[in-house]
Design a protein around this motif. Structure first.
Motif, mmCIF file in Angstrom:
data_model
loop_
_atom_site.group_PDB
_atom_site.id
_atom_site.type_symbol
_atom_site.label_atom_id
_atom_site.label_comp_id
_atom_site.label_asym_id
_atom_site.label_seq_id
_atom_site.Cartn_x
_atom_site.Cartn_y
_atom_site.Cartn_z
ATOM 1 N N SER A 10 -28.842 16.960 -5.190
ATOM 2 C CA SER A 10 -28.133 17.836 -4.263
ATOM 3 C C SER A 10 -29.047 18.171 -3.097
ATOM 4 C CB SER A 10 -27.723 19.140 -4.956
ATOM 5 O OG SER A 10 -27.168 20.050 -4.018
ATOM 6 N N ARG A 14 -28.805 23.575 -2.942
ATOM 7 C CA ARG A 14 -29.325 22.735 -4.034
ATOM 8 C C ARG A 14 -29.369 23.419 -5.390
ATOM 9 N NH1 ARG A 14 -34.810 21.160 -1.035
ATOM 10 N NH2 ARG A 14 -34.919 23.413 -1.181
ATOM 11 N N HIS A 17 -25.849 24.171 -6.902
ATOM 12 C CA HIS A 17 -25.073 23.006 -7.344
ATOM 13 C C HIS A 17 -25.719 22.280 -8.517
ATOM 14 C CE1 HIS A 17 -23.064 23.531 -3.353
ATOM 15 N NE2 HIS A 17 -22.055 23.512 -4.200
ATOM 16 N N GLU A 74 -18.420 16.576 -9.935
ATOM 17 C CA GLU A 74 -18.845 16.534 -8.530
ATOM 18 C C GLU A 74 -17.794 17.200 -7.634
ATOM 19 O OE1 GLU A 74 -21.353 12.328 -8.391
ATOM 20 O OE2 GLU A 74 -19.196 12.300 -7.983
ATOM 21 N N ASN A 77 -17.588 20.827 -7.492
ATOM 22 C CA ASN A 77 -18.709 21.401 -6.753
ATOM 23 C C ASN A 77 -18.658 21.056 -5.270
ATOM 24 O OD1 ASN A 77 -20.899 22.846 -8.494
ATOM 25 N ND2 ASN A 77 -20.001 21.247 -9.773
ATOM 26 N N ARG A 79 -17.856 18.210 -3.649
ATOM 27 C CA ARG A 79 -18.252 16.886 -3.179
ATOM 28 C C ARG A 79 -17.193 16.327 -2.241
ATOM 29 N NH1 ARG A 79 -21.306 12.315 -5.083
ATOM 30 N NH2 ARG A 79 -20.968 10.729 -3.513
ATOM 31 N N ARG A 89 -25.094 15.858 0.250
ATOM 32 C CA ARG A 89 -24.277 15.970 -0.959
ATOM 33 C C ARG A 89 -24.422 17.361 -1.570
ATOM 34 N NH1 ARG A 89 -22.785 11.295 0.087
ATOM 35 N NH2 ARG A 89 -23.275 9.391 -1.006
ATOM 36 N N THR A 90 -23.286 17.941 -1.979
ATOM 37 C CA THR A 90 -23.359 19.159 -2.771
ATOM 38 C C THR A 90 -23.855 18.811 -4.165
ATOM 39 O OG1 THR A 90 -21.033 18.916 -3.384
ATOM 40 C CG2 THR A 90 -21.546 20.414 -1.552
ATOM 41 N N LEU A 91 -23.293 17.737 -4.731
ATOM 42 C CA LEU A 91 -23.701 17.293 -6.063
ATOM 43 C C LEU A 91 -23.397 15.817 -6.213
ATOM 44 C CD1 LEU A 91 -24.879 18.191 -8.822
ATOM 45 C CD2 LEU A 91 -22.533 18.570 -9.583
#
Length: 163
Positions: A10, A14, A17, A74, A77, A79, A89-91
């Protein structure tokens, strides 16, 4: 039950996530074996640094169903899909290995190629299961990390607590 190793990453909010991803994985699959969390620079694009780690777990889901479940985590969260391959990217959760499978299974190529390419995957994997062998090369992950060009990608451990 299959032994699976996943890569989590992430670079957007960060810690939040990564924790949410670990919580969701633990809820869905039970006990997790979690590596150190490493921070690394973005690869392939200019962006905020990433947090990366590797998680070991067991599942009775086949590869395709596991991949679908990981995409759901994902998406939960935040994505965003459909953008550039290398982007914030979040996750991000990728299947690195699924037992010792090698080849393409339900559209998932195993083992994941990033194991041999990226320090942020190989170092935590070598830390978590140093004696485990790569399904294609036969080298242990510790041997692979020992031979890896550590000047290629910079990463460093960060203080991270979960749960």
């Amino acid at each position: 039950m299959a032994q699976v190793f996943l890569s989590l990453g992430s670079n957007i909010d960060r810690a939040k996530h990564i924790r949410a991803g670990l919580d969701a994985l633990a809820k869905a699959f039970g006990d997790l074996n979690v590596s150190t969390v490493f921070e690394s620079e973005a690869v392939g694009f200019e962006g905020e640094n990433f947090y990366n780690l590797v998680v070991g777990m067991h599942t009775d889901l086949p590869v395709g169903q596991l991949a679908s479940r990981l995409r759901e985590i994902e998406d939960a969260n935040g994505r965003v899909r459909g953008g550039a391959k290398f982007s914030a990217r979040t996750l991000d959760i990728d299947i690195l290995t699924y037992d010792d499978l090698a080849g393409e299974f339900d559209g998932v190529k195993l083992p994941r190629g990033e194991i041999v390419k990226n320090a942020f995957v190989l170092q935590p994997l070598a830390e978590l299961v140093p004696a485990r062998r790569h399904p294609l090369t036969g080298e242990t992950f510790a041997e692979m990390w020992e031979h890896y060009d550590k000047d290629k990608q910079k990463l460093w451990p960060v203080h991270f607590s979960w749960p």
